[in-house]
Enzyme design. Structure first.
Site, PDB file in Angstrom:
ATOM      1  N   LYS A   1       0.831  -1.205   0.000  1.00 28.48           N
ATOM      2  CA  LYS A   1       0.000   0.000   0.000  1.00 28.48           C
ATOM      3  C   LYS A   1       0.868   1.258   0.000  1.00 28.48           C
ATOM      4  O   LYS A   1       0.592   2.233  -0.715  1.00 28.48           O
ATOM      5  CB  LYS A   1      -0.924  -0.004   1.226  1.00 28.48           C
ATOM      6  CG  LYS A   1      -2.062  -1.013   1.168  1.00 28.48           C
ATOM      7  CD  LYS A   1      -2.839  -1.019   2.473  1.00 28.48           C
ATOM      8  CE  LYS A   1      -4.032  -1.960   2.415  1.00 28.48           C
ATOM      9  NZ  LYS A   1      -5.082  -1.523   1.467  1.00 28.48           N
TER      10      LYS A   1
ATOM     11  N   LYS B   1       9.739  -9.951  13.455  1.00 26.09           N
ATOM     12  CA  LYS B   1      10.444 -10.437  14.639  1.00 26.09           C
ATOM     13  C   LYS B   1      10.696 -11.938  14.522  1.00 26.09           C
ATOM     14  O   LYS B   1       9.858 -12.683  14.003  1.00 26.09           O
ATOM     15  CB  LYS B   1       9.624 -10.176  15.912  1.00 26.09           C
ATOM     16  CG  LYS B   1       9.863  -8.836  16.575  1.00 26.09           C
ATOM     17  CD  LYS B   1       9.157  -8.793  17.924  1.00 26.09           C
ATOM     18  CE  LYS B   1       9.377  -7.458  18.624  1.00 26.09           C
ATOM     19  NZ  LYS B   1      10.779  -7.228  18.976  1.00 26.09           N
TER      20      LYS B   1
ATOM     21  N   ASP C   1       4.145  -5.550  17.795  1.00 32.08           N
ATOM     22  CA  ASP C   1       5.199  -5.206  16.832  1.00 32.08           C
ATOM     23  C   ASP C   1       5.874  -6.441  16.246  1.00 32.08           C
ATOM     24  O   ASP C   1       7.041  -6.398  15.880  1.00 32.08           O
ATOM     25  CB  ASP C   1       6.235  -4.287  17.486  1.00 32.08           C
ATOM     26  CG  ASP C   1       6.949  -4.951  18.664  1.00 32.08           C
ATOM     27  OD1 ASP C   1       6.463  -5.982  19.171  1.00 32.08           O
ATOM     28  OD2 ASP C   1       8.003  -4.428  19.077  1.00 32.08           O
TER      29      ASP C   1
ATOM     30  N   ARG D   1       3.909   5.714  -2.906  1.00 36.64           N
ATOM     31  CA  ARG D   1       5.231   6.246  -3.253  1.00 36.64           C
ATOM     32  C   ARG D   1       5.389   6.381  -4.768  1.00 36.64           C
ATOM     33  O   ARG D   1       5.860   7.403  -5.280  1.00 36.64           O
ATOM     34  CB  ARG D   1       6.302   5.332  -2.682  1.00 36.64           C
ATOM     35  CG  ARG D   1       7.740   5.788  -2.905  1.00 36.64           C
ATOM     36  CD  ARG D   1       8.685   4.895  -2.120  1.00 36.64           C
ATOM     37  NE  ARG D   1      10.053   5.303  -2.273  1.00 36.64           N
ATOM     38  CZ  ARG D   1      10.892   4.805  -3.188  1.00 36.64           C
ATOM     39  NH1 ARG D   1      10.478   3.871  -4.022  1.00 36.64           N
ATOM     40  NH2 ARG D   1      12.133   5.224  -3.268  1.00 36.64           N
TER      41      ARG D   1
ATOM     42  N   GLU E   1       2.666  -2.878  13.114  1.00 37.18           N
ATOM     43  CA  GLU E   1       3.079  -1.567  13.615  1.00 37.18           C
ATOM     44  C   GLU E   1       3.834  -0.828  12.511  1.00 37.18           C
ATOM     45  O   GLU E   1       4.778  -1.367  11.928  1.00 37.18           O
ATOM     46  CB  GLU E   1       3.979  -1.693  14.844  1.00 37.18           C
ATOM     47  CG  GLU E   1       4.374  -0.330  15.402  1.00 37.18           C
ATOM     48  CD  GLU E   1       5.394  -0.409  16.518  1.00 37.18           C
ATOM     49  OE1 GLU E   1       5.068  -0.026  17.649  1.00 37.18           O
ATOM     50  OE2 GLU E   1       6.533  -0.859  16.251  1.00 37.18           O
TER      51      GLU E   1
ATOM     52  N   ALA F   1      17.651   8.245  15.704  1.00 32.84           N
ATOM     53  CA  ALA F   1      17.273   6.948  16.272  1.00 32.84           C
ATOM     54  C   ALA F   1      18.348   5.902  16.005  1.00 32.84           C
ATOM     55  O   ALA F   1      18.625   5.048  16.853  1.00 32.84           O
ATOM     56  CB  ALA F   1      15.928   6.500  15.700  1.00 32.84           C
TER      57      ALA F   1
END
Length: 227
Positions: free
Chosen positions: A33, A58, A85, A38, A152, A164
Site C-alpha cells: 500500500k 520479529k 510489533d 510512493r 506496527e 534513532a
C-alpha cells in the site's frame, strides 16, 4: 531427548512458522500500500513525500524474549493480543508534514483499522526520541478465509531516523549502561534534529510556493490526520 519430545518440538516450530506467516503477509500488504502511494507521487507530483520503506519480522526468539520480559503468557492467543510489533514497517519521509500526510492517506483506506496511535513527534519521549507509531489491523486473505493481522508502522523524518540510528548504536555499544555525558549529547542532538526539521520544512514550503514571475502561490493545504 527421546523421539516423542523431538517430534513435539518440530511440531511446535511448524506452528510458530504458520503463526509468523500471517504477520509476514500483513507486513507485505502494508508495504505494498505504501509503495503504491510512493510510486504514484513519483509519477504525478513534483515532490515525493516517501523517501524509504523498510520492514522487518520479529524472530521466534525475539518474540518469546519480549513476552518473557513483559510477563506475557507464551501462547499464540496471548502473543497475538499483547505483542503488537511482531510485524513492523518503517517509513522515512522528508518532512514532518509528509509524515502526517502519508499517515492520513494510509489510515483512511477502507480495509485498514487503526488500533492505536502513539505520536512521539508532538510529545517526544524523555530521551528525545521522535517518531509517529500507528498500530493497524489489515486483512490477509488465506485459503481458509480473511484474517485481520496487526502491523506496527513507524513514520519518521530523515533527521529523526538518523538520531534513532545513533541512539540504537550507542545503547548497543554500552549494553544500556550509557555514560551521562553521552545521554546529554543525545538529548541535545534530538533538539538539533527537531530544529533542522522545522527549518527544512519552512524552506520546503518557500520553494514549493515560488513562481518565476515573482508571484507566490498560496501554500498547499495538507489534509488533516484523521487518526
Amino acid at each position: 531427548m527421546d523421539g516423542e519430545t523431538a517430534a513435539d518440538l518440530v511440531q511446535l516450530r511448524r506452528e510458530f512458522e504458520r503463526f509468523l506467516m500471517r504477520y509476514k503477509f500483513g507486513m507485505e500488504e502494508i508495504s505494498t500500500k505504501l509503495e503504491i502511494l510512493r510510486q504514484e507521487f513519483g509519477l504525478l507530483d513534483g515532490h515525493n513525500p516517501i523517501e524509504r520503506i523498510e520492514h522487518r519480522l520479529k524472530s521466534m526468539d525475539g518474540i518469546l524474549e519480549k513476552a518473557a520480559r513483559k510477563g506475557i503468557e507464551p501462547s499464540f492467543e496471548a502473543l497475538r493480543e499483547h505483542v503488537h510489533d511482531i510485524a513492523g514497517v518503517r517509513v522515512t519521509c522528508s518532512f514532518v508534514s509528509d509524515v502526517r500526510r502519508i499517515v492520513d492517506l494510509l489510515t483512511s483506506q477502507d480495509d485498514i483499522t487503526v488500533v492505536a496511535v502513539k505520536d512521539y513527534i508532538s510529545e517526544p519521549k524523555p530521551n528525545g526520541y521522535r517518531s509517529l507509531h500507528v498500530i493497524l489491523d489489515v486483512p490477509v486473505f488465506l485459503s481458509g478465509g480473511s484474517e485481520a493481522v496487526r502491523v506496527e508502522v513507524q513514520f519518521r523524518t530523515i533527521a529523526m531516523d538518523l538520531w534513532a540510528s545513533l541512539e540504537h548504536k550507542t545503547y548497543y555499544k554500552y549494553e544500556t549502561k550509557v555514560p551521562q555525558h553521552l545521554l546529554d549529547g543525545l538529548a541535545e542532538a534530538a533538539e538539533e534534529a527537531a530544529r533542522l526539521d522545522a527549518t527544512m520544512e519552512r524552506l520546503h514550503h518557500e520553494v514549493r510556493s515560488y513562481r518565476p514571475d515573482g508571484d507566490e502561490r498560496m501554500p498547499r493545504r495538507r489534509p488533516a490526520v484523521r487518526v
